[in-house]
Write a protein that holds these residues in place. Structure first.
Motif, PDB file in Angstrom:
ATOM      1  N   PRO A 135     -28.910 -19.105  -6.821  1.00 50.29           N
ATOM      2  CA  PRO A 135     -30.394 -18.189  -7.752  1.00 50.29           C
ATOM      3  C   PRO A 135     -30.223 -17.160  -7.867  1.00 50.29           C
ATOM      4  O   PRO A 135     -31.094 -16.503  -6.960  1.00 50.29           O
ATOM      5  N   ASN A 136     -30.281 -16.068  -9.049  1.00 45.36           N
ATOM      6  CA  ASN A 136     -30.906 -14.904  -9.348  1.00 45.36           C
ATOM      7  C   ASN A 136     -31.795 -14.989  -9.893  1.00 45.36           C
ATOM      8  O   ASN A 136     -32.070 -14.855 -10.758  1.00 45.36           O
ATOM      9  N   ALA A 137     -33.451 -14.622  -9.560  1.00 43.69           N
ATOM     10  CA  ALA A 137     -34.189 -14.647  -9.797  1.00 43.69           C
ATOM     11  C   ALA A 137     -34.724 -13.558 -11.109  1.00 43.69           C
ATOM     12  O   ALA A 137     -35.323 -13.876 -12.041  1.00 43.69           O
ATOM     13  N   GLU A 138     -33.853 -12.315 -10.520  1.00 41.85           N
ATOM     14  CA  GLU A 138     -33.802 -11.349 -11.867  1.00 41.85           C
ATOM     15  C   GLU A 138     -33.533 -11.585 -13.029  1.00 41.85           C
ATOM     16  O   GLU A 138     -33.513 -11.221 -13.829  1.00 41.85           O
ATOM     17  N   ALA A 139     -32.076 -12.539 -12.508  1.00 37.44           N
ATOM     18  CA  ALA A 139     -31.915 -12.963 -13.740  1.00 37.44           C
ATOM     19  C   ALA A 139     -32.775 -14.017 -14.823  1.00 37.44           C
ATOM     20  O   ALA A 139     -31.740 -15.068 -15.491  1.00 37.44           O
ATOM     21  N   ASP A 140     -33.459 -14.883 -14.808  1.00 40.70           N
ATOM     22  CA  ASP A 140     -34.658 -16.039 -15.049  1.00 40.70           C
ATOM     23  C   ASP A 140     -34.794 -15.400 -16.523  1.00 40.70           C
ATOM     24  O   ASP A 140     -35.204 -14.587 -16.338  1.00 40.70           O
ATOM     25  N   ARG A 141     -34.501 -16.885 -16.943  1.00 42.23           N
ATOM     26  CA  ARG A 141     -34.247 -17.175 -18.417  1.00 42.23           C
ATOM     27  C   ARG A 141     -35.815 -17.224 -19.522  1.00 42.23           C
ATOM     28  O   ARG A 141     -35.867 -17.496 -20.468  1.00 42.23           O
ATOM     29  N   TYR A 142     -36.928 -17.311 -18.451  1.00 38.55           N
ATOM     30  CA  TYR A 142     -38.464 -17.893 -18.160  1.00 38.55           C
ATOM     31  C   TYR A 142     -39.101 -17.885 -17.324  1.00 38.55           C
ATOM     32  O   TYR A 142     -39.396 -18.961 -17.217  1.00 38.55           O
ATOM     33  N   GLY A 143     -39.097 -16.636 -17.310  1.00 38.35           N
ATOM     34  CA  GLY A 143     -40.254 -16.794 -16.312  1.00 38.35           C
ATOM     35  C   GLY A 143     -41.677 -16.905 -16.471  1.00 38.35           C
ATOM     36  O   GLY A 143     -42.398 -16.167 -18.062  1.00 38.35           O
ATOM     37  N   ILE A 144     -42.406 -18.086 -15.095  1.00 39.27           N
ATOM     38  CA  ILE A 144     -43.627 -17.722 -15.907  1.00 39.27           C
ATOM     39  C   ILE A 144     -44.474 -16.692 -15.460  1.00 39.27           C
ATOM     40  O   ILE A 144     -44.866 -16.466 -14.704  1.00 39.27           O
ATOM     41  N   LYS A 145     -45.605 -16.433 -16.495  1.00 40.45           N
ATOM     42  CA  LYS A 145     -47.098 -15.499 -16.829  1.00 40.45           C
ATOM     43  C   LYS A 145     -47.522 -16.074 -15.877  1.00 40.45           C
ATOM     44  O   LYS A 145     -48.639 -15.609 -15.009  1.00 40.45           O
ATOM     45  N   ASN A 146     -47.775 -17.297 -16.589  1.00 36.53           N
ATOM     46  CA  ASN A 146     -49.468 -18.116 -15.967  1.00 36.53           C
ATOM     47  C   ASN A 146     -48.725 -19.519 -15.898  1.00 36.53           C
ATOM     48  O   ASN A 146     -48.535 -20.222 -17.684  1.00 36.53           O
ATOM     49  N   ASP A 147     -48.853 -20.250 -15.652  1.00 34.71           N
ATOM     50  CA  ASP A 147     -47.996 -21.579 -15.174  1.00 34.71           C
ATOM     51  C   ASP A 147     -49.082 -23.134 -15.880  1.00 34.71           C
ATOM     52  O   ASP A 147     -50.447 -22.670 -14.757  1.00 34.71           O
ATOM     53  N   TRP A 148     -48.294 -23.451 -16.311  1.00 34.32           N
ATOM     54  CA  TRP A 148     -49.628 -24.442 -16.933  1.00 34.32           C
ATOM     55  C   TRP A 148     -49.852 -24.979 -16.144  1.00 34.32           C
ATOM     56  O   TRP A 148     -51.457 -26.181 -15.922  1.00 34.32           O
ATOM     57  N   ARG A 149     -49.261 -25.396 -14.451  1.00 31.92           N
ATOM     58  CA  ARG A 149     -50.125 -25.944 -13.347  1.00 31.92           C
ATOM     59  C   ARG A 149     -51.764 -25.020 -12.714  1.00 31.92           C
ATOM     60  O   ARG A 149     -52.248 -25.568 -12.532  1.00 31.92           O
ATOM     61  N   THR A 150     -52.007 -24.009 -13.413  1.00 34.85           N
ATOM     62  CA  THR A 150     -52.948 -23.314 -12.833  1.00 34.85           C
ATOM     63  C   THR A 150     -54.089 -24.218 -13.976  1.00 34.85           C
ATOM     64  O   THR A 150     -55.068 -23.669 -13.110  1.00 34.85           O
ATOM     65  N   CYS A 151     -54.211 -24.959 -14.910  1.00 33.35           N
ATOM     66  CA  CYS A 151     -55.405 -24.972 -15.833  1.00 33.35           C
ATOM     67  C   CYS A 151     -55.328 -26.698 -15.526  1.00 33.35           C
ATOM     68  O   CYS A 151     -54.510 -27.102 -15.430  1.00 33.35           O
ATOM     69  N   GLU A 152     -56.419 -26.730 -16.057  1.00 34.56           N
ATOM     70  CA  GLU A 152     -57.116 -28.187 -16.338  1.00 34.56           C
ATOM     71  C   GLU A 152     -56.619 -27.976 -18.035  1.00 34.56           C
ATOM     72  O   GLU A 152     -56.634 -27.336 -17.910  1.00 34.56           O
ATOM     73  N   SER A 153     -56.927 -30.086 -17.715  1.00 34.61           N
ATOM     74  CA  SER A 153     -56.345 -29.873 -19.386  1.00 34.61           C
ATOM     75  C   SER A 153     -57.922 -29.710 -20.123  1.00 34.61           C
ATOM     76  O   SER A 153     -57.535 -28.986 -21.353  1.00 34.61           O
ATOM     77  N   GLY A 154     -58.927 -29.487 -19.297  1.00 32.74           N
ATOM     78  CA  GLY A 154     -60.201 -28.956 -20.566  1.00 32.74           C
ATOM     79  C   GLY A 154     -60.150 -27.530 -21.162  1.00 32.74           C
ATOM     80  O   GLY A 154     -60.811 -27.310 -21.898  1.00 32.74           O
TER      81      GLY A 154
END
Length: 496
Positions: A135-154
């Motif tokens: 896989p080529n990271a430079e060709a990623d179609r959905y690079g995540i700037k802010n991962d959902w896993r870094t936040c709490e539900s609240g």
């Protein structure tokens, strides 16, 4: 980010997640390259012609706002591996909800045994082309700037409250707002008996709202959703304002709508969301498994003209951040842009590895599955019709008496015959080339191939809708759809 707009700025959100190094995925699933090879070998033992492993680690948050409060929420982690064995066309599938070696070996043996017990055609191992590149990271179609896993539900509650505040201020007739936020991040790793190894991290965010209006005499409702393969950065104030504006758009027309006289008449489908009819009534009939089994009305028609030469229909997995896009399908095949119809000619079906081998073509990247618990099937991604050469206003002006459909809702389709019925969510009468009376309580019925053949004008305003479309075909997958303004000569309008 969207969070900074709500006073939630935090350095914990300032990460950059794309296609990560392979050791991240092997560590996540506690497996080595040597063990992958061993498992693939166990799965083909006893005569299997091909095997693949699909690892998944999905983190999900779901929140629901009702009566001004976020009344329920949940977070979940779904983790496991699915193992498939092919013996020609005979398929065996098993999965494990853990990745300890003993459990995975049991699943691999089970898949092999199931494939031996099924009745099916014997074929050579796989499609003619393999995909061994990393896989080529430079060709990623959905690079995540802010991962959902870094936040709490609240942390996400202020988003739904802000959306409700924006909507409530739009119209005094609003009596209820129900908001929903669903987000997930999935680590995916795939390996097969050809030695192909693919891995990526897939985000998906969805925000939706249902709004109920009352004028004291009657009740109307509207539902709006937006969904993207993005992280927390999708939650901007501009997006919430757009959703709020759409939630109340044309509500006066909804209250004024009447049921028209029915019959067979021209129907103009508006650009964007009405493309769901294209997806359901025509797109499924282009999926190769239906054609390979002779169940589609388009079976055996490759290379033939099926509609107006101004019509080209695409299934696309390459649109950046689109809900239906993928770097790889769920068989590890790179996603691509596939013309199903080009200039009126049926040029390709949508293939997974099995159907591609049957037709002796390269897979189109359409092998998809709901999760590691399911075997992949040929499925659509973003399906849309390309621009034509007609001005949308001139299309409407050409109709003496007919119906304009802005958006469809629920529908039913018979894949074999191609017959369909769709409920019209919003629309207008067309009288002497002008949009007049808003309409309600009508269905549009017809036959997919015939409707395609009856398209006589294609607008130059093609639009892909960003709604939270989900396709159900034994299992659910995220998709999107689109269409320019088109004129279909004869469809049945169910009215008075």
């Amino acid at each position: 980010t969207g969070y900074e707009l709500y006073g939630e700025e935090s350095s914990s959100f300032l990460c950059e997640i794309m296609i990560l190094p392979i050791n991240y995925y092997t560590d996540t699933f506690a497996v080595t390259q040597r063990q992958l090879e061993e498992l693939a070998g166990i799965a083909v033992a006893g005569g299997g012609t091909y095997s693949d492993l699909y690892f998944e680690n999905t983190f999900t948050i779901d929140l629901l706002l009702r009566d001004g409060e976020v009344s329920s929420g949940a977070s979940n982690i779904d983790y496991g591996v699915g193992i498939r064995t092919l013996k020609g066309e005979k398929t065996g599938y098993a999965y494990a909800q853990t990745t300890d070696m003993a459990s995975m070996k049991d699943a691999a043996r089970a898949a092999a045994a199931i494939s031996r017990s099924h009745v099916g055609l014997e074929m050579e191992p796989t499609a003619t082309r393999t995909f061994r590149g990393r896989p080529n990271a430079e060709a990623d179609r959905y690079g995540i700037k802010n991962d959902w896993r870094t936040c709490e539900s609240g942390d996400l509650v202020p988003v739904l409250k802000r959306l409700e505040e924006l909507i409530q201020g739009k119209d005094s007739r609003i009596i209820k707002v129900i908001g929903m936020l669903s987000c997930q991040t999935s680590d995916i790793m795939m390996y097969n008996s050809l030695g192909e190894l693919k891995y990526e991290t897939r985000p998906l965010g969805t925000i939706a709202v249902s709004v109920i209006f009352s004028d004291g005499k009657s009740v109307r409702n509207n539902h709006i959703s937006k969904s993207f393969r993005m992280g927390v950065e999708m939650l901007t104030d501009d997006l919430l304002k757009d959703i709020a504006a759409e939630a109340v758009r044309n509500i006066d027309d909804r209250f004024a709508a009447k049921r028209p006289k029915g019959g067979k008449m021209p129907v103009v489908m508006g650009a964007g969301a009405s493309g769901i009819l294209l997806h359901e009534a025509m797109g499924h009939a282009f999926e190769a498994d239906f054609n390979r089994k002779g169940q589609s009305v388009f079976a055996g028609r490759l290379g033939t003209k099926i509609c107006n030469e101004n019509i080209s229909i695409v299934d696309d997995g390459t649109i950046r951040y689109n809900r239906g896009s993928l770097n790889f399908d769920d068989e590890g095949v790179p996603a691509q842009r596939t013309y199903m119809v080009k200039d009126g000619i049926l040029t390709s079906y949508l293939h997974d590895r099995i159907s591609a081998k049957y037709y002796d073509v390269t897979p189109t990247g359409n092998g998809r599955r709901e999760s590691f618990r399911y075997s992949p099937l040929p499925r659509m991604r973003a399906t849309y019709m390309e621009n034509g050469n007609s001005d949308p206003e001139s299309i409407i002006a050409s109709v003496k008496k007919g119906i304009f459909v802005g958006e469809f809702a629920n529908g039913q389709v018979k894949i074999g015959e191609g017959d369909f019925t769709f409920y019209v969510k919003s629309g207008y009468m067309i009288e002497n080339g002008r949009l007049t009376q808003p309409v309600k309580d009508i269905n549009i019925s017809g036959n997919g191939p015939q409707a395609l053949a009856d398209i006589v004008a294609v607008g130059n305003d093609a639009k892909i809708d960003d709604g939270a479309w989900t396709c159900g075909k034994e299992q659910n997958v995220p998709v999107s759809c689109g269409i320019p303004t088109v004129l279909v000569n004869n469809l049945i309008v169910g009215g008075n």
